[in-house]
Structures are given as structure tokens and as C-alpha cells.
Design a protein around this motif. Structure first.
Motif, PDB file in Angstrom:
ATOM      1  N   ALA A  25       0.819  -1.211   0.000  1.00 11.82           N
ATOM      2  CA  ALA A  25       0.000   0.000   0.000  1.00 11.82           C
ATOM      3  C   ALA A  25       0.854   1.263   0.000  1.00 11.82           C
ATOM      4  O   ALA A  25       0.489   2.272  -0.626  1.00 11.82           O
ATOM      5  N   LYS A  30      -3.067  -1.712  -3.516  1.00 10.95           N
ATOM      6  CA  LYS A  30      -3.954  -2.085  -2.417  1.00 10.95           C
ATOM      7  C   LYS A  30      -4.360  -3.549  -2.567  1.00 10.95           C
ATOM      8  O   LYS A  30      -5.275  -3.871  -3.331  1.00 10.95           O
ATOM      9  N   ARG A 161      -6.717  -0.019   7.138  1.00 12.17           N
ATOM     10  CA  ARG A 161      -8.004   0.637   6.902  1.00 12.17           C
ATOM     11  C   ARG A 161      -7.805   2.088   6.493  1.00 12.17           C
ATOM     12  O   ARG A 161      -8.479   2.592   5.590  1.00 12.17           O
ATOM     13  N   ASP A 162      -6.862   2.748   7.148  1.00 12.54           N
ATOM     14  CA  ASP A 162      -6.576   4.143   6.799  1.00 12.54           C
ATOM     15  C   ASP A 162      -5.999   4.270   5.389  1.00 12.54           C
ATOM     16  O   ASP A 162      -6.064   5.341   4.774  1.00 12.54           O
ATOM     17  N   ASP A 164      -7.070   2.391   2.950  1.00 14.28           N
ATOM     18  CA  ASP A 164      -8.138   1.855   2.094  1.00 14.28           C
ATOM     19  C   ASP A 164      -7.850   0.441   1.596  1.00 14.28           C
ATOM     20  O   ASP A 164      -8.235   0.057   0.489  1.00 14.28           O
ATOM     21  N   VAL A 165      -7.161  -0.342   2.415  1.00 14.57           N
ATOM     22  CA  VAL A 165      -6.915  -1.747   2.101  1.00 14.57           C
ATOM     23  C   VAL A 165      -8.010  -2.591   2.754  1.00 14.57           C
ATOM     24  O   VAL A 165      -8.308  -2.416   3.943  1.00 14.57           O
ATOM     25  N   THR A 166      -8.594  -3.505   2.002  1.00 13.89           N
ATOM     26  CA  THR A 166      -9.708  -4.316   2.492  1.00 13.89           C
ATOM     27  C   THR A 166      -9.213  -5.635   3.069  1.00 13.89           C
ATOM     28  O   THR A 166      -8.396  -6.331   2.461  1.00 13.89           O
TER      29      THR A 166
END
Length: 391
Positions: A25, A30, A161-162, A164-166
Motif C-alpha cells: 500500500a 492495495k 483501513r486508513d 483503504d486496504v480491504t
């Protein structure tokens, strides 16, 4: 059926996957993490938390030294304190053979840039008077330390999460195959995931994944034997480990003493259950009292275990698939992976995005198991029953 399409998918949501996704990331990719339970629920969350560099398999030292440098920056990288502390590590010899082993290791490790200090019996008494009188000497590494494993993956998950990784939790991948467009994964919950590149970081379940691609490995599972005492007056700063790996002891800042002992206990990867046998608690208490006499009256307040993946040679599998382009493996860290994780993540991101890394991985190739794809049950019985499985 729900369908997703990503560049990189990672099977497994432990510390290796989390650090790999973190490094990817930071370089703009991502990855999608797919975890059968919840992130860090098994080996990554229940291990001893050792940041030990000395005593490792020598070809592992470049990765280990790189990892330690990242751990030093972990609070800045993650934005929270995961209780990484560089308090040092003493590798204690209780007989002449063990002393000879650490002396030879110190010479060999110097070629990799690690320089543990050999300390004889008299100096040991002056510097660590709480070590039992029968210890004949030790190897001291000020570089080594410890971390709180229960904090690491949650901290990484928050950071991801910050970014934007799921992280898909509670999703068990039951099939994966390579086709002309990359990889197709199916979950037990009915989801389809397509990706260009696939990373197998499924821990104790990674052998199932590698077998889908014609790469069976002799992976087996076991559970760490961990316990912790009541809070005690603080007296020991370094981690103590006996050279044969039979006992590892450290005290945290709150005063509790954490103890790990080998051999490990039983684990069931299908039922997702592991336990620390009651007899192990008594055995480990006696071992602790033998090497640190002042702890002979300490009370144990909790024991625990988890599920770890092992190879019979106690060396992990790291690197590209030998059968399938675009597939990478990193699993079976055999009880000593937490310290390696941030560097492993960096190296995997480099191989995935650049095709190369300055940190060598040749010693960990999955190809070394081409000649033998079954677990040697007699070997395991001897190793575990004799109590000589090493961390």
C-alpha cells in the motif's frame, strides 16, 4: 455470487499478510486480504513475541536484521505503540556442549553482520546474578527484544483501513486456480475473487493452497505452550532462553513473567483448536525455577496456545511458486516468524512489484520439498516427544 477483481490477493490474515499489504500500500498497490477467521487470530496473536535475532538459521539473518531495523521504527510507521522493546537476549548454556554451540555460532554469525557477545561464568554472575549457578556461560545480544503480539495485527489492520486496504474476515478460500487472466478464487461463503497475482500466506492452512497448484509440502501443525505469572517486582530486563530451546522467559514492564516451553502441544487445524496440556504447565514451572531460582514460588494466572504451521526442517517456505507464475508463498515460519514479519512484507512487496529484492530468499524455496511431500511421522514423534523442537 459476489465477485471482486484486484491486482493482488493474499490468502491469510496473519502478521505476514498484514505487513506485506502494508508495504504494498505504501507503494500504491492495495492488496485484498482474505482471512478464514479474523486477522491475527492464530499464530500471529498467540506467540511469545520474541524479537530474537541471535540463534537463528544463518541464511535467515539478512531477513532478520532487516526486520529488526523496521521494528525499531514500528511506532512511527503504525502510529501506535505495539510494545516493541529492545531489552536484549541472553542465550544461556547449561553444559559444555551448549557453550561450544553458542561460541561457534557467534563466529559464523559475524559473517552476516551479527556480533553476539560471549560471556563466561564469572561475568555472567556479575551481570545477571538471578541466573542459576549451574549455568556455564551465555551469548548476549543487545539488539534483540520483544513485542506484544496481541497488539501487532490490530495495529496493522487499523493502518491498512486508513490506507483503504480491504481485509475480508470470516471468508474461507476453498478453491483457487490459474487461468489466462490471472487467478480465480472461490470462498465457502459464495464469493468469487479474481486477481493478477496471488500470495499464499495462509499459515497452518497454507499446505492446502500450495497443493492446489501441484506443490504439496510436509506441513504439520502444533500449538505453542505459553503461560504468564502474576505481576512481580521487576528484576529481569533481557529475555532468557536456554540454548536447547526448552524454556524461554521474559518479564514485561507490568511485572508479569511470560514463559514459553518446548516441545509444543497438540493442535487441530480442521477444528481450529489447540490446547496447552496441564502437564506442560508443571514441566515449564520446574524449568523456570531451575534456571531462575527466584521464580520458584511464582503463580501462573493464565495459559494459552494457538495453531502454528511447521516444516520438518524448521525452515519456512518463502518465495515464488515452482509451478505457477504469479503465485508466491510465505508460510510455515515454524514458531519464529513474528520477528521476521516486517522485512518479509517488504521483501515480498519488492518481488511482486520489482521482480527482485536485495534480501536473499533462495534457502527458503518450496522446491526443496519436490522429493518428499509427506510428513515423516516418526521424525515428528522423536522431535516433539524428546523436546528438542527449536524456536
Amino acid at each position: 455470487m459476489t465477485a471482486r477483481s484486484v491486482q493482488v490477493a493474499i490468502i491469510g490474515g496473519g502478521v505476514m499478510a498484514a505487513w506485506t499489504a502494508f508495504h504494498l500500500a505504501r507503494r500504491g498497490v492495495k492488496a485484498l486480504i482474505v482471512e478464514r477467521s479474523f486477522a491475527g487470530s492464530q499464530a500471529s496473536g498467540v506467540n511469545y513475541g520474541s524479537m530474537r535475532v541471535q540463534g537463528r538459521y544463518l541464511p535467515q539473518l539478512p531477513l532478520s536484521l532487516r526486520a529488526q531495523a523496521i521494528w525499531e521504527e514500528s511506532e512511527k510507521l503504525l502510529g501506535v505503540d505495539v510494545e516493541f522493546r529492545r531489552m536484549g537476549h541472553i542465550h544461556v548454556a547449561v553444559d559444555a556442549a551448549q557453550m561450544d554451540k553458542i561460541e561457534r555460532y557467534a563466529v559464523d554469525a559475524a559473517a552476516y553482520g551479527l556480533h553476539p557477545e560471549i560471556v563466561g561464568r564469572d561475568a555472567l554472575r556479575r551481570r545477571w546474578p538471578w541466573v542459576a549457578q549451574h549455568a556455564v556461560g551465555l551469548s548476549w545480544s543487545a539488539l534483540d527484544g520483544a513485542v506484544n503480539p496481541r497488539l501487532v495485527v490490530p495495529a496493522l489492520a487499523a493502518a491498512l483501513r486508513d490506507m483503504d486496504v480491504t481485509i475480508l474476515q470470516g471468508r474461507r478460500v476453498v478453491a483457487a486456480e490459474k487461468d489466462g487472466r490471472g487467478f480465480a478464487l472461490a470462498t465457502e461463503e459464495g464469493e468469487e475473487i479474481r486477481c493478477e497475482l496471488l500470495l499464499n500466506m495462509a499459515g497452518a492452512w497454507a499446505g492446502e493452497v500450495s497443493a492446489w497448484f501441484g506443490e504439496p509440502v510436509p506441513l504439520f501443525v502444533a500449538g505453542p505452550s505459553e503461560m504468564v505469572t502474576e505481576p512481580l517486582p521487576y528484576f529481569m530486563e533481557p529475555t532468557l532462553q536456554i540454548v536447547d530451546g526448552s524454556i524461554v522467559v521474559r518479564q514485561v514492564e507490568r511485572g508479569n513473567v511470560i514463559v514459553a516451553g518446548h516441545p509444543r502441544g497438540p493442535a487441530d487445524a480442521v477444528a481450529m483448536r489447540a490446547r496447552m496440556p496441564g502437564g506442560k504447565t508443571l514441566t515449564n514451572l520446574q524449568r523456570v525455577a531451575d534456571i531462575i531460582p527466584c521464580l520458584s514460588g511464582a503463580s501462573i494466572i493464565r495459559t494459552w496456545s494457538g495453531i502454528e504451521g511447521y516444516m520438518p526442517d524448521m525452515i519456512p517456505v518463502i518465495g515464488p511458486s515452482a509451478t505457477t507464475s504469479g503465485l508466491w508463498h510465505a508460510f510455515a515460519f515454524s514458531g519464529h516468524g513474528m520477528q521476521l514479519a516486517p522485512a518479509l512484507g517488504a521483501v515480498m512487496s519488492e518481488f511482486v512489484l520489482d521482480g527482485r529484492s536485495a534480501t536473499p530468499l533462495d534457502a527458503f524455496s518450496i522446491a526443496r520439498f519436490r522429493e518428499k511431500a509427506a510428513v515423516d511421522e516418526e521424525y515428528l514423534k522423536q522431535e516433539f516427544d524428546a523436546g528438542i523442537v527449536k524456536v
